[in-house]
Design a protein around this motif. Structure first.
Motif, short mmCIF file in Angstrom:
data_model
loop_
_atom_site.label_atom_id
_atom_site.label_comp_id
_atom_site.label_asym_id
_atom_site.label_seq_id
_atom_site.Cartn_x
_atom_site.Cartn_y
_atom_site.Cartn_z
N CYS A 1 29.05 -24.44 15.33
CA CYS A 1 29.73 -24.65 16.76
C CYS A 1 30.00 -26.13 16.88
CB CYS A 1 28.97 -24.09 17.81
SG CYS A 1 29.47 -24.69 19.57
N ASP B 1 30.20 -27.66 19.34
CA ASP B 1 29.39 -28.36 20.48
C ASP B 1 27.87 -28.47 20.08
OD1 ASP B 1 31.18 -29.07 22.38
OD2 ASP B 1 31.45 -27.37 23.22
N CYS B 2 27.34 -27.26 19.72
CA CYS B 2 25.80 -27.19 19.51
C CYS B 2 25.25 -26.80 18.32
CB CYS B 2 25.26 -26.06 20.67
SG CYS B 2 25.79 -24.39 20.11
N CYS C 1 30.34 -21.45 19.33
CA CYS C 1 29.52 -20.29 19.80
C CYS C 1 30.17 -19.54 21.18
CB CYS C 1 28.16 -20.68 19.93
SG CYS C 1 28.12 -21.58 21.43
N HIS D 1 30.05 -21.99 24.11
CA HIS D 1 30.80 -23.20 24.03
C HIS D 1 32.40 -22.78 23.96
CE1 HIS D 1 26.99 -25.42 23.38
NE2 HIS D 1 27.52 -25.73 24.76
ZN LIG Z 1 27.91 -24.03 20.93
#
Ligand SMILES: [Zn+2]
Ligand SMILES: [Zn+2]
Length: 218
Positions: free
Chosen positions: A107, A109-110, A132, A135
Motif C-alpha cells: 500500500c 500509504d501504509c 489497501c 487507503h
Molecule cells: Zn494502506
C-alpha cells in the motif's frame, strides 16, 4: 425672517427625531423582461422573464439540434470506449498477476500487503498503484482532486483563449458598436463605473460581446 428661521429649526428637530428610527429598507429593484413587447418581470439575475428565457433556450436548442445530437452521440461512444478500455486493462492486470509477470506491491500509504491495484490510465495498465482497502478511498479522492484541478485548468485556459478571440474581434468592430460594448462593460455592480483595466470590466466586455454575437447583432 423670524418665521423662516423658526421653520428651519423645526425641520432640523424633526430630522433629529427621525435619526432614532431604523433606516428605510431599500426599495426592491424591479427589472422587466428585455424581450421586445414583453411586460413581465425578469428572472432574478437574468435579462428575461422565465417564459421568454425558456422560449430562447428552446429556439437555441432547435437551431443547434444537429450539433447537440452529434455531441450526445460522441459522448455516449466515448463513454463506451472508456468503459471497454478500463475492463480490458483490469483483465490484463489480472492475467499478468496470475502469470507472475507482475507482483503485488505494498500500500502506497501504509505499506500493508493486502492490496488492490488501481489503474489510472488504461493505456498504461502496468503503472498500477497498490492500496489497501483502508487507503483506497484516500487514493481515489487524491485522483478526483487531480482530475478536478486539470478540469479547472482547462476551463481557465479555454476562458483565456475565448477572451483573446473576443477582444481581438471587438477591436475590429465599427466604432459605434465598439463604444456601445465598452459602455456596457463599464457598468459595475450597484451603479458603479468600472475602469477599463479592471478584471470585471474585461469579463463584462467579453460577456456583452458574446451575448450580442449570439443574438446576431454583430
Ligand atoms: Zn494502506
Ligand atoms: Zn418576457
Amino acid at each position: 425672517m423670524r418665521r423662516g428661521g423658526k421653520h428651519i429649526f423645526v425641520r432640523i428637530r424633526a430630522l433629529d427625531e427621525l435619526d432614532d428610527l431604523p433606516p428605510p429598507s431599500p426599495l426592491p429593484l424591479i427589472r422587466f423582461c428585455g424581450a421586445r413587447g414583453c411586460k413581465r418581470r425578469a428572472r432574478p439575475g437574468g435579462r428575461h422573464c422565465s417564459g421568454c428565457h425558456a422560449a430562447a433556450v428552446r429556439r437555441w436548442r432547435e437551431a443547434h439540434r444537429h450539433e447537440l445530437a452529434v455531441r450526445r452521440r460522441d459522448a455516449a461512444a466515448s463513454r463506451d470506449d472508456d468503459a471497454r478500455a478500463r475492463d480490458s486493462a483490469r483483465a490484463k492486470l489480472a492475467m499478468a498477476l496470475r502469470r507472475g509477470a507482475i507482483q503485488r506491491g505494498r500500500c502506497v500509504d501504509c505499506g500493508a500487503t493486502d492490496v488492490i491495484g488501481l489503474i489510472a490510465d488504461p493505456a498504461r495498465w502496468r503503472e498500477v498503484v497498490w492500496v489497501c482497502r483502508e487507503h483506497r478511498q484516500a487514493e481515489l479522492e487524491r485522483r478526483r482532486d487531480a482530475t478536478a484541478q486539470r478540469a479547472a485548468d482547462a476551463k481557465q485556459a479555454a476562458w483565456y483563449a475565448e477572451r483573446t478571440r473576443a477582444l481581438a474581434a471587438i477591436e475590429l468592430l465599427p466604432p459605434a458598436e465598439w463604444a456601445r460594448l465598452h459602455a456596457l462593460a463599464a457598468r459595475g455592480p450597484a451603479g458603479t463605473q468600472l475602469s477599463p483595466g479592471a478584471p470585471l470590466y474585461v469579463m463584462n466586455l467579453v460577456r456583452v460581446y458574446k451575448a450580442s454575437f449570439d443574438r446576431g447583432e454583430l
